[in-house]
Each structure stands twice: as structure tokens, then as C-alpha cells.
Scaffold this motif. Structure first.
Motif, mmCIF file in Angstrom:
data_model
loop_
_atom_site.group_PDB
_atom_site.id
_atom_site.type_symbol
_atom_site.label_atom_id
_atom_site.label_comp_id
_atom_site.label_asym_id
_atom_site.label_seq_id
_atom_site.Cartn_x
_atom_site.Cartn_y
_atom_site.Cartn_z
ATOM 1 N N UNK A 169 -12.821 92.547 -23.357
ATOM 2 C CA UNK A 169 -11.951 91.597 -24.048
ATOM 3 C C UNK A 169 -10.598 92.226 -24.374
ATOM 4 N N UNK A 170 -10.623 93.488 -24.799
ATOM 5 C CA UNK A 170 -9.371 94.169 -25.157
ATOM 6 C C UNK A 170 -8.489 94.411 -23.941
ATOM 7 N N UNK A 171 -9.078 94.445 -22.757
ATOM 8 C CA UNK A 171 -8.317 94.689 -21.538
ATOM 9 C C UNK A 171 -7.893 93.405 -20.833
ATOM 10 N N UNK A 172 -8.282 92.266 -21.397
ATOM 11 C CA UNK A 172 -7.870 90.977 -20.856
ATOM 12 C C UNK A 172 -6.715 90.448 -21.693
ATOM 13 N N UNK A 173 -5.488 90.403 -21.165
ATOM 14 C CA UNK A 173 -4.336 90.014 -21.975
ATOM 15 C C UNK A 173 -4.455 88.636 -22.613
ATOM 16 N N UNK A 220 -9.922 83.697 -38.595
ATOM 17 C CA UNK A 220 -9.139 84.802 -38.065
ATOM 18 C C UNK A 220 -9.969 86.010 -37.692
ATOM 19 N N UNK A 221 -11.251 86.010 -38.063
ATOM 20 C CA UNK A 221 -12.130 87.128 -37.710
ATOM 21 C C UNK A 221 -12.349 87.171 -36.205
ATOM 22 N N UNK A 222 -12.348 88.354 -35.645
ATOM 23 C CA UNK A 222 -12.470 88.505 -34.196
ATOM 24 C C UNK A 222 -13.874 88.157 -33.716
ATOM 25 N N UNK A 223 -13.939 87.654 -32.495
ATOM 26 C CA UNK A 223 -15.229 87.391 -31.867
ATOM 27 C C UNK A 223 -15.910 88.679 -31.430
ATOM 28 N N UNK A 224 -15.155 89.754 -31.369
ATOM 29 C CA UNK A 224 -15.670 90.993 -30.803
ATOM 30 C C UNK A 224 -15.693 92.111 -31.839
#
Length: 432
Positions: free
Chosen positions: A139-143, A161-165
Motif C-alpha cells: 500500500x505504501x508503494x502504491x501512489x 482518518x485512521x489508516x486501513x493499514x
């Protein structure tokens, strides 16, 4: 006319609330396969600690009191079924797809995770954590994914606002997961959705399967959503240049936003044609703009995701998208009628597949609101030029932006390494 044609489909929906509080909704159009989803209020907005919801999702279909993780896989394959789990900001969804007649086994299989999940430490360490880390890294590497995560964080901060990951810096323990599951897996937090199955039959199976689930208990909690907005810049490596331009508001999505999304979408109605979107003709080559409309139970996020192969192209495309967004407040006449028709078609065609049906039901089943396509089309039809302009003007006053650079500018502003994400250069105004 479209509403009349859809009336038979709409009437086939049935929502049932049993004595224990579990909501059941099903539609049966005679398809040869069945799908059942257990929808649980265990999304990231409800998690007590960052990453707990993501970790709980990856515990799905592991060992229960009835069968081991290996037993779950083998028995499902013997029936030819497919199991999947997904996480949104509000819900954890456990889904099984199978041949008609096998619903008793699969409802029992999925419910056993809610009623008797074992949460073994060795599964946590050997199976769950590696998958959580892999999904977070991807996820962090997908812009695009990263930009939307940042947009939610800026728009709502906590809750939605909490992240899914799970973050690599957050430490989620097995006890954290067990405590969250114990609170979330109660009947007031569960809804069951089905396609290709009779509502009465599904209700009976669910009532039997969830007999061991607590009725009350400590409910999951989340503060009502508040929109804040803002701007951020992050350095990224790999993938296309990406910018997200958006705004949000507390409360359910206004039908006018669906019309705005249809109006701005560059997707043509005829293959290989350019389309009539105000964005299409002016987009630089090698760039794309995708409208994003994300509706939640008490808030909405709308925006345009701009991507391209070069920094210069993305900056120019962002200018085009922002100009079209501002100009949309004056939409009227045939242009508005065309956008309304496109929005109605998009809403109706989304119910052709199971994902669309479950998506439509998931936002309404807990609120006991009308989930029929007739009500959706009628709400879009009621939007006139004045109402559309009012919503667009009001929404634009809460403008927020998220940029995920690689946007390289030639300017004197502060740089992040070799990257500058400078909105003065992009000529886009940010208001909070």
C-alpha cells in the motif's frame, strides 16, 4: 423509465431484524451461485489502536473451535467455494461464494470465526503478521493508495482518518486483537448480506449460526466525523506522479456529488472517443484524472486523483482538473441533464454485480434506510441546477488537497531532497 424497469429488482430486496438485533438483507435473482457476506462494525475507524483492525482482518478463516485453518481451506475447496476478507474504514467483511445448496456449510464456517475464533499465537506470528506487513508495504508503494490514505488522514484526522493499514512503527499485540474482536463481535454490530439466496432461508441460518454471539456487551465506539482539511507533501519513490485534490464534509453523500463525479469523469461513453468531460480535451498526454467519491455513514470525501508519467504533465493536469471543478458550479441546461443521466446509469449499473449490491447495502443496512435503486435514482432526479450549484459552492469552500510527489518544480521554495511539492508553482489555492 429506468426506475420502473428496476422496480422488480428493488422489490426483491428484504431487510429483516430478528429479535437479537442482527440485520439480514438478501436478493435472489435466480443466479446459479450464492454469496454471503458477514459485515461487522470492525473497520479502522473503530480500532482502539492503529493497525488492530488490519490485523484482525487477516485472522479471518484461521482456527476456530470447529475446525483448524487447514481444515477450513480443505473443506471449502471440497465444496468448490471461495473465501475472502476485506476491510474498509467502517466494516470488516467476510465473504463466501459457493454453489446453491451449500449455504448451510458456509454460513456456519464464517460465523464460527465470530463465535469461537481461537486467535492462536503461532498463527499470529507465522501467518497473520507477515501478511499484514506485506499488505502495508504494498500500500505504501502504491501512489494512489498512499494519496487516498493521506487524504483521509487530513480530512478527518481520527476515526475515518485512521489508516486501513498497520504502520511498521505500531506494535499490535495478540491481546489487542482479542480485545477488539470481543467488543466488535456482538449482534448489534453484525449484518449479513446475501445474493442468490432467499431472505427467509438466510435469516434462519444466521439465527442458528449466531446463537452463541453476545447480544450486547461493550459496543465499538467512534466519535462523529468532523471535517478538517489541509495540505501535505511526502517524498515517494517509484510509481507515477500523483496528486489528490479534494474536499469533504460531515454527513452522508449528497446526490449532487454523484452528478458532479459523472460530469467531471473523463471516461467516454463510446470506446476510443474523447468524451465530453470538461477535463478530457485539455489533459496533457500521459496523464489521467479519476473522480473519487467515498461515502460513509456520517461523512463524505470527494476528489480528483491526478496521475501521470512526468511532473510537468501532472501539474498541468492538476490545473485543468481544478479549473473544471470550479467551473462546475455553473452547470445547467443540457449539460446538467447529461450529467444526471450518467450518474443514474452509474448507480443502476453498479448493482449488476455482487460487489455493487453489497456496497449499496453496506452503507444503509445498519441505518435501516431504503437501499432500493428506485430511491437512489429518485434522489438524483431531484437535484436541479440551483441545488447542484449550492452543493458545489459549499463543498468547494472546504477545499483540501493532498499531494504525493515526485512533483519536481523549478522554484526557490524549500525542497524535500530533490523533490519540491510546491502549490504556488502549480497555481492551486488551498483554503482550510
Amino acid at each position: 423509465m429506468l426506475a420502473r424497469r428496476a422496480s422488480a429488482f428493488a422489490r426483491s430486496f428484504a431487510t429483516v431484524v430478528d429479535n437479537a438485533g442482527v440485520k439480514v438483507a438478501a436478493v435472489d435473482n435466480g443466479q446459479p451461485t450464492t454469496a454471503v457476506t458477514f459485515l461487522v462494525k470492525a473497520g479502522s475507524r473503530y480500532e482502539p489502536k492503529p493497525g488492530v483492525a488490519h490485523t484482525l482482518k487477516n485472522f479471518a478463516f484461521k482456527s476456530t473451535a470447529k475446525r483448524s485453518a487447514l481444515g477450513t481451506v480443505r473443506e471449502s475447496e471440497l465444496y468448490g467455494g471461495v473465501l475472502s476478507a476485506s476491510l474498509s474504514r467502517e466494516y470488516l467483511a467476510l465473504t463466501s461464494e459457493f454453489l446453491r445448496g451449500d449455504e448451510s456449510f458456509f454460513v456456519d464456517l464464517m460465523s464460527s470465526f465470530l463465535t469461537s475464533g481461537k486467535f492462536h499465537r503461532h498463527e499470529f506470528q507465522e501467518y497473520v503478521i507477515p501478511v499484514v506487513e506485506a499488505e502495508s508495504t504494498a500500500a505504501s508503494q502504491n501512489p494512489a493508495t498512499h494519496a487516498l490514505e493521506l487524504a483521509h488522514s487530513l480530512a478527518f484526522r481520527s476515526g475515518l482518518g485512521s489508516s486501513l493499514f498497520a504502520s511498521p512503527h505500531s506494535r499490535v499485540s495478540l491481546d489487542d486483537v482479542k480485545e477488539f474482536a470481543a467488543r466488535a463481535f456482538s449482534k448489534g454490530n453484525i449484518a449479513v448480506l446475501g445474493t442468490g439466496i432467499d431472505s427467509a432461508a438466510l435469516t434462519q441460518l444466521v439465527e442458528k449460526a449466531l446463537a452463541g454471539v453476545s447480544v450486547g456487551g461493550v459496543a465499538v465506539e467512534s466519535k462523529p466525523s468532523t471535517y478538517f482539511g489541509g495540505e501535505t507533501r511526502v517524498e515517494s519513490h517509484g510509481g507515477p506522479e500523483t496528486v489528490f485534490i479534494g474536499f469533504g464534509a460531515a454527513g452522508p453523500a449528497d446526490p449532487a456529488l454523484a452528478i458532479l463525479s459523472a460530469h467531471l469523469s473523463p471516461q467516454p461513453s463510446v470506446k476510443w472517443s474523447q468524451g465530453l468531460s470538461p477535463i478530457s480535451a485539455a489533459l496533457p498526454q500521459g496523464t489521467s484524472v479519476q473522480p473519487v467519491l467515498m461515502s460513509y455513514s456520517d461523512a463524505t470525501l470527494f476528489g480528483l486523483l491526478v496521475q501521470g508519467s512526468s511532473a510537468e504533465g501532472v501539474k498541468e493536469a492538476a490545473k485543468v482538473a481544478t479549473k473544471a471543478l470550479k467551473a462546475s458550479t455553473g452547470l445547467k441546461g443540457d449539460a446538467l441533464k447529461m450529467a444526471v443521466a450518467k450518474a443514474k446509469f452509474a448507480a443502476a449499473s453498479s448493482l449488476d454485480g455482487r460487489d455493487g449490491i453489497f456496497g449499496a447495502l453496506s452503507t444503509k443496512v445498519f441505518a435501516n434506510s431504503d437501499a432500493s435503486i428506485e430511491s437512489t435514482l429518485a434522489s438524483i432526479d431531484k437535484v436541479d441546477a440551483a441545488a447542484f450549484s449550492k452543493v458545489c459552492t459549499f463543498s468547494f469552500s472546504f477545499f483540501a488537497e493532498v499531494a504525493e510527489p515526485h512533483v519536481v518544480c523549478r522554484c526557490d521554495h524549500e525542497r524535500q531532497a530533490h523533490v519540491c511539492c510546491c502549490w504556488e508553482c502549480a497555481s492551486i489555492t488551498v483554503r482550510r
